[in-house]
Design a protein around this motif. Structure first.
Motif, PDB file in Angstrom:
ATOM      1  N   HIS A   1       0.844  -1.183   0.000  1.00 52.69           N
ATOM      2  CA  HIS A   1       0.000   0.000   0.000  1.00 52.69           C
ATOM      3  C   HIS A   1       0.884   1.238   0.000  1.00 52.69           C
ATOM      4  N   GLY A   2       0.477   2.216  -0.762  1.00 50.82           N
ATOM      5  CA  GLY A   2       1.206   3.477  -0.778  1.00 50.82           C
ATOM      6  C   GLY A   2       0.535   4.453  -1.722  1.00 50.82           C
ATOM      7  N   ARG A   3       0.672   5.726  -1.440  1.00 50.38           N
ATOM      8  CA  ARG A   3       0.109   6.739  -2.334  1.00 50.38           C
ATOM      9  C   ARG A   3       0.839   6.753  -3.663  1.00 50.38           C
ATOM     10  N   SER A   4       2.150   6.512  -3.620  1.00 47.05           N
ATOM     11  CA  SER A   4       2.951   6.463  -4.840  1.00 47.05           C
ATOM     12  C   SER A   4       3.968   5.347  -4.682  1.00 47.05           C
TER      13      SER A   4
END
Length: 196
Positions: free
Chosen positions: A88-91
């Motif tokens: 999981h990560g925004r970018s």
């Protein structure tokens, strides 16, 4: 040798992987040879001669919690992840000189999927494309097919500065209504020409 007989409280020590038997690793450390398991948090799979950080618990368990140094500086590494793993990560960025994805099924979903590169090579037995709208922009497009079968249910529209069609053996155009128009000149040349 069991860690239970060596310690009476939790402690951290360093050791060197001697051998592996399935999931059990034999580690040489300050207490001699200890059988240990790789902790779930140790994502890098330990290999023989690697230097590792070992957690010895007061209940006699020994866990490898980190690989501190690989046996060879350029040795390949393997990440041991659980069977169902999510990142999981925004970018998220993956950078490599060579990147390979291999799997029985690869599912890529995105609001916008952008592919860019100097060359795209595809090799598939079957390709199915389902979309509401497809747009292409290319300076040059070239394809070679053993057979090409297309079906357009509504309107097929092609606009070009020039159009040239070549057929080695035969060329057929069948339609309920055919409208061929030219503002300047129409040339029909052939050994046998049949109309009607």
């Amino acid at each position: 040798m069991e860690a239970r007989a060596l310690i009476c409280e939790n402690s951290l020590v360093t050791g060197t992987i001697q051998s592996r038997a399935g999931d059990i690793l034999l580690v040489a450390g300050p207490f001699g040879l200890i059988r240990a398991l790789r902790a779930d948090g140790c994502l890098l799979r330990p290999e023989p001669r690697d230097t590792v950080l070992l957690a010895l618990t007061e209940n006699g368990e020994a866990w490898i919690i980190s690989v501190l140094r690989r046996a060879a500086a350029q040795a390949s590494a393997e990440l041991a992840l659980p069977e169902d793993t999510r990142l999981h990560g925004r970018s998220l960025t993956l950078e490599a000189d060579a990147l390979r994805l291999s799997g029985r099924t690869v599912d890529v979903r995105a609001g916008l999927l952008a592919l860019g590169g100097r060359m795209l090579l595809q090799g598939f037995a079957v390709i199915q494309t389902l979309c509401r709208h497809m747009g292409e922009r290319a300076l040059r497009r070239r394809g070679r097919y053993a057979a090409l079968d297309e079906e357009v249910r509504d309107l097929a529209h092609r606009a070009a500065g020039r159009v040239r069609s070549e057929a080695r053996s035969s060329y057929r155009l069948r339609a309920e209504h055919a409208d061929i128009r030219a503002t300047e000149q129409v040339d029909i040349d052939g050994r046998h020409i049949k109309v009607g």
